[in-house]
Write an enzyme that holds these catalytic residues in place. Structure first.
Site, PDB file in Angstrom:
ATOM      1  N   LEU A 169       0.816  -1.418  -0.113  1.00 39.45           N
ATOM      2  CA  LEU A 169       0.393   0.253   0.214  1.00 39.45           C
ATOM      3  C   LEU A 169       1.001   1.566  -0.203  1.00 39.45           C
ATOM      4  O   LEU A 169       1.007   2.059   0.565  1.00 39.45           O
ATOM      5  CB  LEU A 169      -0.922   0.341   1.020  1.00 39.45           C
ATOM      6  CG  LEU A 169      -1.859  -1.003   0.884  1.00 39.45           C
ATOM      7  CD1 LEU A 169      -2.370  -1.070   2.873  1.00 39.45           C
ATOM      8  CD2 LEU A 169      -2.360  -1.311   0.478  1.00 39.45           C
ATOM      9  N   ILE A 180       7.228  -6.528  -1.292  1.00 44.94           N
ATOM     10  CA  ILE A 180       7.228  -7.579  -1.950  1.00 44.94           C
ATOM     11  C   ILE A 180       9.168  -7.577  -1.787  1.00 44.94           C
ATOM     12  O   ILE A 180      10.033  -8.570  -2.264  1.00 44.94           O
ATOM     13  CB  ILE A 180       7.581  -7.601  -3.130  1.00 44.94           C
ATOM     14  CG1 ILE A 180       7.758  -6.556  -3.958  1.00 44.94           C
ATOM     15  CG2 ILE A 180       6.189  -7.572  -3.796  1.00 44.94           C
ATOM     16  CD1 ILE A 180       8.191  -6.419  -5.773  1.00 44.94           C
ATOM     17  N   ALA A 200       4.967  -2.716  -8.052  1.00 46.97           N
ATOM     18  CA  ALA A 200       6.101  -2.481  -8.614  1.00 46.97           C
ATOM     19  C   ALA A 200       5.913  -0.672  -8.497  1.00 46.97           C
ATOM     20  O   ALA A 200       4.374  -0.392  -7.902  1.00 46.97           O
ATOM     21  CB  ALA A 200       6.545  -2.457 -10.407  1.00 46.97           C
ATOM     22  N   THR A 225       6.436  -4.396 -19.240  1.00 46.73           N
ATOM     23  CA  THR A 225       5.872  -3.183 -19.967  1.00 46.73           C
ATOM     24  C   THR A 225       6.321  -2.771 -21.406  1.00 46.73           C
ATOM     25  O   THR A 225       7.759  -3.473 -21.676  1.00 46.73           O
ATOM     26  CB  THR A 225       6.280  -1.976 -19.263  1.00 46.73           C
ATOM     27  OG1 THR A 225       5.865  -0.667 -20.335  1.00 46.73           O
ATOM     28  CG2 THR A 225       7.978  -2.064 -19.104  1.00 46.73           C
ATOM     29  N   ASP A 226       6.072  -2.426 -22.188  1.00 46.64           N
ATOM     30  CA  ASP A 226       6.636  -2.209 -24.241  1.00 46.64           C
ATOM     31  C   ASP A 226       7.889  -1.003 -23.747  1.00 46.64           C
ATOM     32  O   ASP A 226       8.340  -0.737 -24.468  1.00 46.64           O
ATOM     33  CB  ASP A 226       5.121  -2.202 -24.779  1.00 46.64           C
ATOM     34  CG  ASP A 226       5.087  -0.314 -24.629  1.00 46.64           C
ATOM     35  OD1 ASP A 226       4.999   0.141 -23.377  1.00 46.64           O
ATOM     36  OD2 ASP A 226       3.851   0.000 -24.936  1.00 46.64           O
ATOM     37  N   GLU A 227       7.955  -0.279 -22.299  1.00 52.23           N
ATOM     38  CA  GLU A 227       9.245   0.378 -22.070  1.00 52.23           C
ATOM     39  C   GLU A 227      10.616  -0.065 -22.643  1.00 52.23           C
ATOM     40  O   GLU A 227      11.356   1.040 -22.427  1.00 52.23           O
ATOM     41  CB  GLU A 227       8.644   1.225 -20.946  1.00 52.23           C
ATOM     42  CG  GLU A 227       7.545   2.379 -21.541  1.00 52.23           C
ATOM     43  CD  GLU A 227       7.082   3.582 -20.582  1.00 52.23           C
ATOM     44  OE1 GLU A 227       8.526   4.070 -19.619  1.00 52.23           O
ATOM     45  OE2 GLU A 227       6.027   3.943 -19.785  1.00 52.23           O
ATOM     46  N   TYR A 284      12.594   3.833 -14.943  1.00 49.72           N
ATOM     47  CA  TYR A 284      11.593   3.224 -14.559  1.00 49.72           C
ATOM     48  C   TYR A 284      11.437   2.063 -15.629  1.00 49.72           C
ATOM     49  O   TYR A 284      11.934   0.915 -14.671  1.00 49.72           O
ATOM     50  CB  TYR A 284       9.814   4.010 -15.012  1.00 49.72           C
ATOM     51  CG  TYR A 284       9.088   2.891 -14.726  1.00 49.72           C
ATOM     52  CD1 TYR A 284       8.008   2.010 -14.243  1.00 49.72           C
ATOM     53  CD2 TYR A 284       8.177   2.429 -16.267  1.00 49.72           C
ATOM     54  CE1 TYR A 284       7.716   1.519 -14.598  1.00 49.72           C
ATOM     55  CE2 TYR A 284       7.691   1.895 -16.384  1.00 49.72           C
ATOM     56  CZ  TYR A 284       6.893   0.912 -15.394  1.00 49.72           C
ATOM     57  OH  TYR A 284       6.279   0.403 -16.083  1.00 49.72           O
ATOM     58  N   LYS A 301      12.866  -2.110 -15.003  1.00 49.07           N
ATOM     59  CA  LYS A 301      11.541  -2.987 -15.551  1.00 49.07           C
ATOM     60  C   LYS A 301      12.542  -3.657 -16.223  1.00 49.07           C
ATOM     61  O   LYS A 301      12.073  -5.012 -16.083  1.00 49.07           O
ATOM     62  CB  LYS A 301      10.320  -2.635 -16.349  1.00 49.07           C
ATOM     63  CG  LYS A 301       9.467  -1.632 -15.287  1.00 49.07           C
ATOM     64  CD  LYS A 301       8.496  -2.753 -14.674  1.00 49.07           C
ATOM     65  CE  LYS A 301       7.801  -3.479 -14.896  1.00 49.07           C
ATOM     66  NZ  LYS A 301       7.185  -4.565 -13.512  1.00 49.07           N
ATOM     67  N   LYS A 303      -1.610   9.284 -14.572  1.00 50.18           N
ATOM     68  CA  LYS A 303      -0.890   8.782 -15.508  1.00 50.18           C
ATOM     69  C   LYS A 303      -2.166   9.939 -16.567  1.00 50.18           C
ATOM     70  O   LYS A 303      -3.220  10.066 -16.115  1.00 50.18           O
ATOM     71  CB  LYS A 303      -1.975   7.525 -15.813  1.00 50.18           C
ATOM     72  CG  LYS A 303      -0.912   6.499 -14.539  1.00 50.18           C
ATOM     73  CD  LYS A 303       0.638   6.756 -15.126  1.00 50.18           C
ATOM     74  CE  LYS A 303       1.139   5.948 -13.942  1.00 50.18           C
ATOM     75  NZ  LYS A 303       0.663   4.748 -12.961  1.00 50.18           N
ATOM     76  N   TYR A 309       3.492  17.480 -22.427  1.00 48.49           N
ATOM     77  CA  TYR A 309       4.735  17.572 -22.695  1.00 48.49           C
ATOM     78  C   TYR A 309       5.357  18.065 -23.651  1.00 48.49           C
ATOM     79  O   TYR A 309       4.200  17.443 -24.657  1.00 48.49           O
ATOM     80  CB  TYR A 309       4.871  15.829 -22.308  1.00 48.49           C
ATOM     81  CG  TYR A 309       5.119  15.554 -20.789  1.00 48.49           C
ATOM     82  CD1 TYR A 309       4.340  16.841 -19.752  1.00 48.49           C
ATOM     83  CD2 TYR A 309       5.026  14.376 -20.131  1.00 48.49           C
ATOM     84  CE1 TYR A 309       3.668  16.568 -18.451  1.00 48.49           C
ATOM     85  CE2 TYR A 309       4.878  14.282 -18.900  1.00 48.49           C
ATOM     86  CZ  TYR A 309       4.234  15.017 -18.485  1.00 48.49           C
ATOM     87  OH  TYR A 309       4.153  15.077 -16.403  1.00 48.49           O
ATOM     88  N   ASP A 340       8.625  19.804 -21.809  1.00 52.33           N
ATOM     89  CA  ASP A 340       8.897  18.164 -21.958  1.00 52.33           C
ATOM     90  C   ASP A 340       9.113  17.189 -20.985  1.00 52.33           C
ATOM     91  O   ASP A 340      10.284  18.223 -20.348  1.00 52.33           O
ATOM     92  CB  ASP A 340       9.161  18.345 -23.314  1.00 52.33           C
ATOM     93  CG  ASP A 340       8.832  16.596 -23.768  1.00 52.33           C
ATOM     94  OD1 ASP A 340       8.493  16.232 -23.890  1.00 52.33           O
ATOM     95  OD2 ASP A 340       9.440  16.603 -25.121  1.00 52.33           O
ATOM     96  N   ARG A 341       9.210  16.176 -20.826  1.00 50.93           N
ATOM     97  CA  ARG A 341       9.900  14.932 -20.109  1.00 50.93           C
ATOM     98  C   ARG A 341      10.891  14.290 -20.976  1.00 50.93           C
ATOM     99  O   ARG A 341      11.375  14.420 -21.797  1.00 50.93           O
ATOM    100  CB  ARG A 341       8.717  13.725 -20.000  1.00 50.93           C
ATOM    101  CG  ARG A 341       9.339  12.777 -19.510  1.00 50.93           C
ATOM    102  CD  ARG A 341       7.998  11.127 -19.380  1.00 50.93           C
ATOM    103  NE  ARG A 341       7.418  11.197 -18.618  1.00 50.93           N
ATOM    104  CZ  ARG A 341       5.972  10.430 -18.655  1.00 50.93           C
ATOM    105  NH1 ARG A 341       6.508   9.627 -19.764  1.00 50.93           N
ATOM    106  NH2 ARG A 341       5.485  10.454 -18.076  1.00 50.93           N
TER     107      ARG A 341
END
Ligand code: NAD
Ligand code: DAU
Length: 361
Positions: free
Chosen positions: A37, A62, A85, A136-138, A163, A167, A202, A220, A297-298
């Protein structure tokens, strides 16, 4: 009765997955949800399942191998579905360490505890056990804008944010366990999800919430970065199908060919809100494109993500059921019906995060 250990089940995708599984299997399965949490974990997401006899919530980290080991000792776990995560790219840019801790170390602990519990004296594994690592696809990095290139399961990893690097590290650990020990696992790499219970850091829930509150809609850079959006229930369905029919040791990409520029998403949300809000609702007057504000921008912002889902379709027969037009309406309807949920989430910590991130109210 099969027992699932779901990590991160109080988060966005984890809670949608738990709902999906109880809707589908009802009393034929048992779910143990392990979640520490964090700011992103919310037990309100699971109010309607918390009284079920075949559901248990355990508050645990975890990264705590003693606590996780005890859960495996006390329960005959058949399937692990590992969602837990740190999940937000912007937070990883500001504070990378916790991403390495949870995403890499936490995954190592989960793998080790499952291996210890499932391994037989000859080094093989008990029949029917499986660890599904949700990724993730990232991890694949960024694609050119030409619309002809896609992420395949064979695309080399090239993560750019803390991030996605964390991953990628967790995926590599799962691959190492499969290669070294023949540990029974699958990895799924999914594109951007949206739907009920998504935390408003998000893009989609943030834009819905800001638009309804008459606040600026931060976009962004030039707003032309592309993401491949999937309704969260379709992701839950894909995970279940890979668990049932996926070949051990395989990776499956999950996505529904729904590429959109961020600015398109923002415009669709404004149009859909305009369509869905009754004329009598005072919010209708301020929901318009004047709220769109281009902001800095990020850092390291990946330009385009796009999944090729051919493998999962061929191997297990998965295809998305919800198109974006319907999915975004269902999502907005859910936020209309759950204003209390959003009010509780937009607390002091969220306000502090928002101001430090966007330098505006
Ligand atoms: P989320 O941030 O909404 O939820 C994460 C959950 O994990 C929370 O309930 C949090 O309390 C819990 N958690 C965090 N650290 C923990 C720890 N140390 N121990 C136990 N629990 C912990 O995330 P999400 O968007 O639901 O994503 C879930 C998973 O799916 C992640 O692994 C993410 O990388 C992956 N994923 C997300 C998307 C997406 O679009 N959101 C797409 C592809 C893959
Ligand atoms: O691709 C899968 C990934 O999708 C998951 O692994 C991550 O956990 C999940 O957070 C998501 O990552 P993104 O960075 O793509 O999602 P986010 O909603 O943060 O941003 C989507 C796009 O919108 C991205 O190009 C950045 C942009 N954006 C985001 C926010 C929050 C804005 O323009 N303005 C914003 O305020």
């Amino acid at each position: 009765m099969r027992t699932y250990l779901v990590t991160g089940g109080a988060g966005f995708i984890g809670s949608n997955f738990i709902h999906y599984m109880f809707n589908k299997y009802d009393n034929d399965i048992r779910i143990i949800n392990v979640d520490v949490l964090t700011y992103a974990g919310n037990l309100e997401n699971l109010k309607d399942v918390e009284k079920r006899d075949n559901y248990t919530f355990i508050k645990a980290d975890i990264c705590d191998s003693e606590a996780i080991g005890k859960i495996f000792e006390e329960n005959d776990i058949d399937r692990v579905v590992h969602f837990a995560a740190e999940s937000h790219v912007d937070r990883s840019i500001k504070n990378p360490e916790v991403f390495v801790q949870t995403n890499v170390i936490g995954t190592a602990v989960m793998l080790n505890c499952a291996k210890k519990s499932w391994e037989l004296p000859d080094g093989s594994f008990k029949e029917g056990k499986k660890f599904l690592h949700v990724s993730t696809d990232e991890v694949y990095g960024s694609l050119p804008e030409d619309k002809t290139s896609f992420f395949y399961e064979t695309t080399p990893y090239s993560p750019h944010s803390p991030y996605s690097a964390s991953k990628a590290g967790s995926d590599m650990l799962v691959k190492a366990y499969m290669d070294t020990y023949k540990f029974p696992a699958n990895i799924t790499n999914c594109s951007n999800n949206y739907g009920p219970y998504q935390f408003p850091e998000k893009l989609i829930p943030l834009i819905i919430n800001n638009a309804l509150s008459g606040k600026k809609l931060p976009v962004y850079g030039d707003g032309k970065n592309v993401r491949d959006w999937l309704y969260v229930e379709d992701h839950a369905k894909a995970i279940d199908m890979v668990m049932e029919k996926g070949k051990l040791f395989e990776t499956y990409n999950v996505g529904g060919h729904n590429e959109k520029q961020n600015i398109e998403i923002v415009n669709i949300i404004i149009e859909t809100l305009q369509e869905m809000l009754p004329d009598s609702d005072p919010r209708k007057a301020h929901v318009n494109t004047d709220l769109i504000t281009y902001v800095e921008d990020r850092k390291g912002h990946d330009r385009r993500y796009a999944i090729c889902p051919d493998k999962i379709k061929e191997a297990v027969g998965w295809e998305p059921s919800t198109c974006f037009k319907d999915g975004i309406k269902k999502t907005i309807a859910w936020f209309f019906e759950n204003e209390e949920w959003m009010k509780n989430v937009i607390n002091k910590d969220y306000q502090k995060y928002y101001e430090s991130m966007y330098h505006m109210n």
